[in-house]
Design a protein around this motif. Structure first.
Motif, mmCIF file in Angstrom:
data_model
loop_
_atom_site.group_PDB
_atom_site.id
_atom_site.type_symbol
_atom_site.label_atom_id
_atom_site.label_comp_id
_atom_site.label_asym_id
_atom_site.label_seq_id
_atom_site.Cartn_x
_atom_site.Cartn_y
_atom_site.Cartn_z
ATOM 1 N N GLN A 76 26.591 -43.522 -24.487
ATOM 2 C CA GLN A 76 26.067 -43.367 -23.132
ATOM 3 C C GLN A 76 24.710 -42.679 -23.076
ATOM 4 O O GLN A 76 24.055 -42.686 -22.037
ATOM 5 N N HIS A 77 24.280 -42.087 -24.178
ATOM 6 C CA HIS A 77 23.000 -41.371 -24.244
ATOM 7 C C HIS A 77 21.857 -42.334 -23.922
ATOM 8 O O HIS A 77 21.680 -43.353 -24.590
ATOM 9 N N LEU A 78 21.087 -41.999 -22.882
ATOM 10 C CA LEU A 78 20.076 -42.924 -22.347
ATOM 11 C C LEU A 78 18.931 -43.209 -23.313
ATOM 12 O O LEU A 78 18.299 -44.252 -23.235
ATOM 13 N N GLU A 79 18.670 -42.286 -24.223
ATOM 14 C CA GLU A 79 17.544 -42.475 -25.144
ATOM 15 C C GLU A 79 17.817 -43.607 -26.132
ATOM 16 O O GLU A 79 16.881 -44.131 -26.749
ATOM 17 N N GLY A 80 19.103 -43.977 -26.279
ATOM 18 C CA GLY A 80 19.443 -45.104 -27.149
ATOM 19 C C GLY A 80 19.479 -44.786 -28.625
ATOM 20 O O GLY A 80 19.466 -45.697 -29.457
ATOM 21 N N ASN A 81 19.509 -43.494 -28.970
ATOM 22 C CA ASN A 81 19.538 -43.146 -30.395
ATOM 23 C C ASN A 81 20.747 -42.271 -30.749
ATOM 24 O O ASN A 81 20.654 -41.379 -31.597
ATOM 25 N N SER A 82 21.875 -42.568 -30.103
ATOM 26 C CA SER A 82 23.083 -41.773 -30.351
ATOM 27 C C SER A 82 23.521 -41.821 -31.808
ATOM 28 O O SER A 82 24.001 -40.815 -32.338
ATOM 29 N N ALA A 84 21.726 -41.834 -34.409
ATOM 30 C CA ALA A 84 20.935 -40.845 -35.151
ATOM 31 C C ALA A 84 21.435 -39.428 -34.878
ATOM 32 O O ALA A 84 21.534 -38.610 -35.806
ATOM 33 N N HIS A 85 21.786 -39.129 -33.625
ATOM 34 C CA HIS A 85 22.328 -37.807 -33.307
ATOM 35 C C HIS A 85 23.646 -37.563 -34.050
ATOM 36 O O HIS A 85 23.879 -36.475 -34.584
ATOM 37 N N ILE A 86 24.497 -38.564 -34.067
ATOM 38 C CA ILE A 86 25.818 -38.407 -34.702
ATOM 39 C C ILE A 86 25.660 -38.233 -36.219
ATOM 40 O O ILE A 86 26.308 -37.374 -36.832
HETATM 41 ZN ZN ZN Z 1 18.423 -38.882 -28.234
#
Ligand code: ZN
Length: 132
Positions: A76-82, A84-86
């Motif tokens: 759901q993260h709007l930046e579209g790079n979830s 990478a965060h995970i």
């Molecule tokens: Zn992000």
């Protein structure tokens, strides 16, 4: 004093060997015995220690992480790079290494890697050495 290592990633995901940079910082600081704390102040990058002899290991780690955490998913993260965060959370953002006789106490096959999960970008790695 905290030292900053500037790292330039060139791919979306990449493991960059920073072992020699860490060795140089420890030598410059003149620490004979102590600790070296390495910290990545980013939310889509991390730090890991793993084999430095066979470059296929770096590739295999990245492929396996991408299978575990696909770029596309129920995010759901709007930046579209979830992804990478995970991946950054799985790998972690810091390591503490022992220093003995002026050198990082690494195993024969170990290297220190900056882990890029949302490149290419300019990144920073913060390094603090403490004498014991
Ligand atoms: Zn992000």
């Amino acid at each position: 004093m905290t030292k900053t290592l500037n790292v330039r990633s060139r791919s979306k995901t990449e493991l960059i060997d920073i072992t020699e940079d860490i060795r140089r910082i420890i030598a410059e600081e003149g620490i004979k015995d102590g600790l070296c704390f390495i910290y990545v102040p980013h939310t889509t990058a991390g730090i890991t220690i793993n084999e430095g002899a066979d470059p296929a290991v770096k590739r295999d780690i990245l492929v396996a992480l991408s299978k575990l955490v696909p770029f596309e998913g129920d995010y759901q993260h709007l930046e579209g790079n979830s992804a990478a965060h995970i991946k950054a959370t799985l790998v972690g953002t810091s390591h503490c290494i022992l220093i003995e006789e002026g050198k990082p106490l690494l195993g024969t096959w170990q290297s220190i890697y900056f882990c890029e999960f949302d490149g290419p970008r300019h990144r920073r790695v913060l390094v603090k050495t403490i004498s014991s």
